[in-house]
Motif scaffolding. Structure first.
Motif, PDB file in Angstrom:
ATOM      1  N   VAL A  81     -18.082 -63.144  94.801  1.00 38.79           N
ATOM      2  CA  VAL A  81     -17.296 -63.426  93.603  1.00 38.79           C
ATOM      3  C   VAL A  81     -18.223 -63.359  92.394  1.00 38.79           C
ATOM      4  CG1 VAL A  81     -15.872 -65.102  92.391  1.00 38.79           C
ATOM      5  CG2 VAL A  81     -15.699 -64.895  94.884  1.00 38.79           C
ATOM      6  N   LEU A  82     -17.970 -62.414  91.508  1.00 38.16           N
ATOM      7  CA  LEU A  82     -18.806 -62.195  90.324  1.00 38.16           C
ATOM      8  C   LEU A  82     -18.054 -62.677  89.095  1.00 38.16           C
ATOM      9  CD1 LEU A  82     -21.502 -60.901  89.349  1.00 38.16           C
ATOM     10  CD2 LEU A  82     -20.226 -58.776  89.018  1.00 38.16           C
ATOM     11  N   SER A  83     -18.604 -63.683  88.421  1.00 36.00           N
ATOM     12  CA  SER A  83     -17.956 -64.211  87.222  1.00 36.00           C
ATOM     13  C   SER A  83     -18.099 -63.238  86.061  1.00 36.00           C
ATOM     14  CB  SER A  83     -18.572 -65.556  86.833  1.00 36.00           C
ATOM     15  OG  SER A  83     -19.893 -65.377  86.344  1.00 36.00           O
ATOM     16  N   ASP A  84     -17.254 -63.397  85.054  1.00 36.54           N
ATOM     17  CA  ASP A  84     -17.361 -62.577  83.842  1.00 36.54           C
ATOM     18  C   ASP A  84     -18.743 -62.728  83.210  1.00 36.54           C
ATOM     19  OD1 ASP A  84     -14.771 -61.786  84.218  1.00 36.54           O
ATOM     20  OD2 ASP A  84     -14.062 -62.390  82.239  1.00 36.54           O
ATOM     21  N   ASP A  85     -19.217 -63.966  83.118  1.00 36.46           N
ATOM     22  CA  ASP A  85     -20.512 -64.223  82.479  1.00 36.46           C
ATOM     23  C   ASP A  85     -21.641 -63.525  83.224  1.00 36.46           C
ATOM     24  OD1 ASP A  85     -19.366 -65.715  80.496  1.00 36.46           O
ATOM     25  OD2 ASP A  85     -19.887 -67.661  81.361  1.00 36.46           O
ATOM     26  N   ASP A  86     -21.613 -63.583  84.561  1.00 36.61           N
ATOM     27  CA  ASP A  86     -22.668 -62.930  85.348  1.00 36.61           C
ATOM     28  C   ASP A  86     -22.581 -61.413  85.219  1.00 36.61           C
ATOM     29  OD1 ASP A  86     -23.770 -65.300  86.159  1.00 36.61           O
ATOM     30  OD2 ASP A  86     -22.883 -65.293  88.169  1.00 36.61           O
ATOM     31  N   ALA A  87     -21.360 -60.878  85.161  1.00 35.91           N
ATOM     32  CA  ALA A  87     -21.191 -59.426  85.013  1.00 35.91           C
ATOM     33  C   ALA A  87     -21.681 -58.948  83.656  1.00 35.91           C
ATOM     34  CB  ALA A  87     -19.733 -59.040  85.207  1.00 35.91           C
ATOM     35  N   ARG A  88     -21.530 -59.787  82.634  1.00 32.08           N
ATOM     36  CA  ARG A  88     -21.879 -59.400  81.268  1.00 32.08           C
ATOM     37  C   ARG A  88     -23.324 -59.727  80.892  1.00 32.08           C
ATOM     38  NH1 ARG A  88     -17.618 -57.814  78.328  1.00 32.08           N
ATOM     39  NH2 ARG A  88     -15.512 -58.301  79.078  1.00 32.08           N
ATOM     40  N   GLN A 133     -16.148 -47.022  89.023  1.00 35.41           N
ATOM     41  CA  GLN A 133     -16.250 -46.982  87.567  1.00 35.41           C
ATOM     42  C   GLN A 133     -15.437 -45.834  86.991  1.00 35.41           C
ATOM     43  OE1 GLN A 133     -18.692 -48.897  84.883  1.00 35.41           O
ATOM     44  NE2 GLN A 133     -16.568 -48.394  84.528  1.00 35.41           N
ATOM     45  N   MET A 134     -15.484 -44.680  87.655  1.00 37.65           N
ATOM     46  CA  MET A 134     -14.741 -43.520  87.163  1.00 37.65           C
ATOM     47  C   MET A 134     -13.249 -43.819  87.108  1.00 37.65           C
ATOM     48  SD  MET A 134     -16.930 -40.962  86.627  1.00 37.65           S
ATOM     49  CE  MET A 134     -16.180 -39.385  86.908  1.00 37.65           C
ATOM     50  N   GLN A 179     -16.993 -56.323  89.157  1.00 31.48           N
ATOM     51  CA  GLN A 179     -16.324 -57.382  89.921  1.00 31.48           C
ATOM     52  C   GLN A 179     -15.650 -56.814  91.168  1.00 31.48           C
ATOM     53  OE1 GLN A 179     -13.898 -59.088  86.766  1.00 31.48           O
ATOM     54  NE2 GLN A 179     -15.272 -60.850  86.598  1.00 31.48           N
ATOM     55  N   THR A 180     -15.034 -55.639  91.028  1.00 37.70           N
ATOM     56  CA  THR A 180     -14.412 -54.990  92.180  1.00 37.70           C
ATOM     57  C   THR A 180     -15.460 -54.599  93.212  1.00 37.70           C
ATOM     58  OG1 THR A 180     -12.651 -54.120  90.772  1.00 37.70           O
ATOM     59  CG2 THR A 180     -12.944 -53.075  92.914  1.00 37.70           C
ATOM     60  N   LEU A 181     -16.562 -54.050  92.750  1.00 38.19           N
ATOM     61  CA  LEU A 181     -17.656 -53.643  93.634  1.00 38.19           C
ATOM     62  C   LEU A 181     -18.167 -54.813  94.467  1.00 38.19           C
ATOM     63  CD1 LEU A 181     -19.894 -51.599  94.517  1.00 38.19           C
ATOM     64  CD2 LEU A 181     -21.223 -52.421  92.551  1.00 38.19           C
ATOM     65  N   PHE A 182     -18.484 -55.911  93.805  1.00 36.71           N
ATOM     66  CA  PHE A 182     -19.056 -57.049  94.526  1.00 36.71           C
ATOM     67  C   PHE A 182     -18.012 -57.754  95.389  1.00 36.71           C
ATOM     68  CE2 PHE A 182     -22.595 -56.299  91.757  1.00 36.71           C
ATOM     69  CZ  PHE A 182     -23.692 -56.750  92.494  1.00 36.71           C
ATOM     70  N   ALA A 183     -16.749 -57.732  94.969  1.00 36.29           N
ATOM     71  CA  ALA A 183     -15.681 -58.331  95.777  1.00 36.29           C
ATOM     72  C   ALA A 183     -15.550 -57.616  97.115  1.00 36.29           C
ATOM     73  CB  ALA A 183     -14.360 -58.294  95.020  1.00 36.29           C
ATOM     74  N   GLN A 184     -15.799 -56.314  97.127  1.00 33.56           N
ATOM     75  CA  GLN A 184     -15.737 -55.540  98.361  1.00 33.56           C
ATOM     76  C   GLN A 184     -16.796 -55.980  99.365  1.00 33.56           C
ATOM     77  OE1 GLN A 184     -13.893 -51.347  96.550  1.00 33.56           O
ATOM     78  NE2 GLN A 184     -16.041 -51.469  97.112  1.00 33.56           N
ATOM     79  N   ILE A 218     -26.996 -53.530  88.247  1.00 31.49           N
ATOM     80  CA  ILE A 218     -26.702 -54.040  89.587  1.00 31.49           C
ATOM     81  C   ILE A 218     -27.893 -54.800  90.146  1.00 31.49           C
ATOM     82  CG2 ILE A 218     -26.302 -53.307  91.982  1.00 31.49           C
ATOM     83  CD1 ILE A 218     -24.526 -51.043  90.756  1.00 31.49           C
ATOM     84  N   ARG A 219     -29.093 -54.279  89.944  1.00 29.90           N
ATOM     85  CA  ARG A 219     -30.302 -54.975  90.408  1.00 29.90           C
ATOM     86  C   ARG A 219     -30.430 -56.337  89.725  1.00 29.90           C
ATOM     87  NH1 ARG A 219     -33.529 -51.261  89.624  1.00 29.90           N
ATOM     88  NH2 ARG A 219     -33.968 -50.592  91.764  1.00 29.90           N
ATOM     89  N   ALA A 220     -30.157 -56.374  88.424  1.00 23.18           N
ATOM     90  CA  ALA A 220     -30.244 -57.642  87.689  1.00 23.18           C
ATOM     91  C   ALA A 220     -29.201 -58.644  88.196  1.00 23.18           C
ATOM     92  CB  ALA A 220     -30.055 -57.387  86.194  1.00 23.18           C
TER      93      ALA A 220
END
Length: 265
Positions: free
Chosen positions: A30-37, A85-86, A21-26, A48-50
């Motif tokens: 806006v990445l929803s929880d459902d889309d991230a999961r 991520q780190m 979510q942080t990555l895409f917000a940059q 990320i490709r998916a």
């Protein structure tokens, strides 16, 4: 053969979602929880490709950049993802309750513990270090960048088998909290156990889970279990500790004189 986030560490598999979510917000997305999961458990480059292929994300990307996402975008985002991520992993990689005594009991019975992940070796390193400090060390760990492919391919599990010197795969069990974990185990020819409460299907940290009303807990457990069984899981459990009786049942099945290596559930 155990997964990491949502199975042994990070109740609810929170770290990967926050990092994505942080990555895409940059990038104004806006990445929803459902889309991230949705495709959790894949190698993060593939994940990320998916995500970029999801209609809601693809539309936003087109609006922000004026073009369709491509392979160069996947590579660029994956490069950015590593440091994010780190940083977040360090904050969200605490062991899930019950993991240490469960693993200790299994090792005392002579079971060998392997592990696979969607993280690269560099990403997994701080997770391994923290888990060791808290009392959990698998006998082996294999990452997708070490076998030229992540889930749902079986190569990480095959490498674990080689390192642990165990075979055939029908004597091994893959435990994880995502559909890709189940696919990985099935493709390797192993028994599979899907975890509900602690993992990606419910996606709540321990505090959030504890605050849910009991009826909501039961509804979410039922939904998560159904999704994992629909994906082909042989068994489901709420958490790793809940797998003990299942493993003993599998051991009894393997010990039957009629067992010929073909897994009939």
């Amino acid at each position: 053969m155990l997964d990491w986030a949502g199975t042994t560490v990070d109740h609810g598999s929170v770290a990967p979602v926050l990092a994505l979510q942080t990555l895409f917000a940059q990038h104004g997305i806006v990445l929803s929880d459902d889309d991230a999961r949705h495709d959790m458990g894949l190698l993060k480059r593939d994940h990320i490709r998916a995500i970029l292929g999801l209609p809601s994300v693809r539309t936003q990307w087109l609006s922000v950049t004026g073009r369709e996402p491509g392979d160069e975008d996947v590579s660029s985002l994956f490069t950015e993802f590593g440091p994010l991520q780190m940083k977040i992993i360090v904050q969200h990689s605490q062991l899930i309750d019950g993991v240490v005594p469960t693993i200790q009991a299994w090792k005392a019975r002579g079971l060998r513990i392997g592990s696979t992940t969607g993280y690269t070796r560099e990403m997994l390193a701080p997770v391994l270090a923290r888990a060791a400090q808290e009392g959990y060390q698998p006998d082996t760990s294999v990452c997708p960048d070490e076998v030229n492919g992540g889930r749902p391919a079986p190569w990480m599990l095959a490498r674990n088998m080689q390192l642990l010197e165990v075979y055939p795969p029908s004597t091994c069990v893959k435990i994880g909290d995502t559909v890709s974990d189940i696919d990985e185990g099935k493709n390797a020819g192993m028994w599979t156990i899907g975890l509900t409460r602690t993992g990606n299907m419910i996606g709540l940290d321990l505090a959030s889970w504890s605050n849910l009303p009991e009826d909501q807990k039961q509804l979410r457990l039922k939904s998560a279990g159904e999704r994992l069984l629909d994906a082909g899981a042989d068994f489901i459990a709420e958490d790793l500790a809940g797998c003990d009786a299942i493993l003993q049942a599998i051991e009894h099945r393997l010990a039957e004189p009629s067992f010929n290596g073909i897994m009939i559930r």
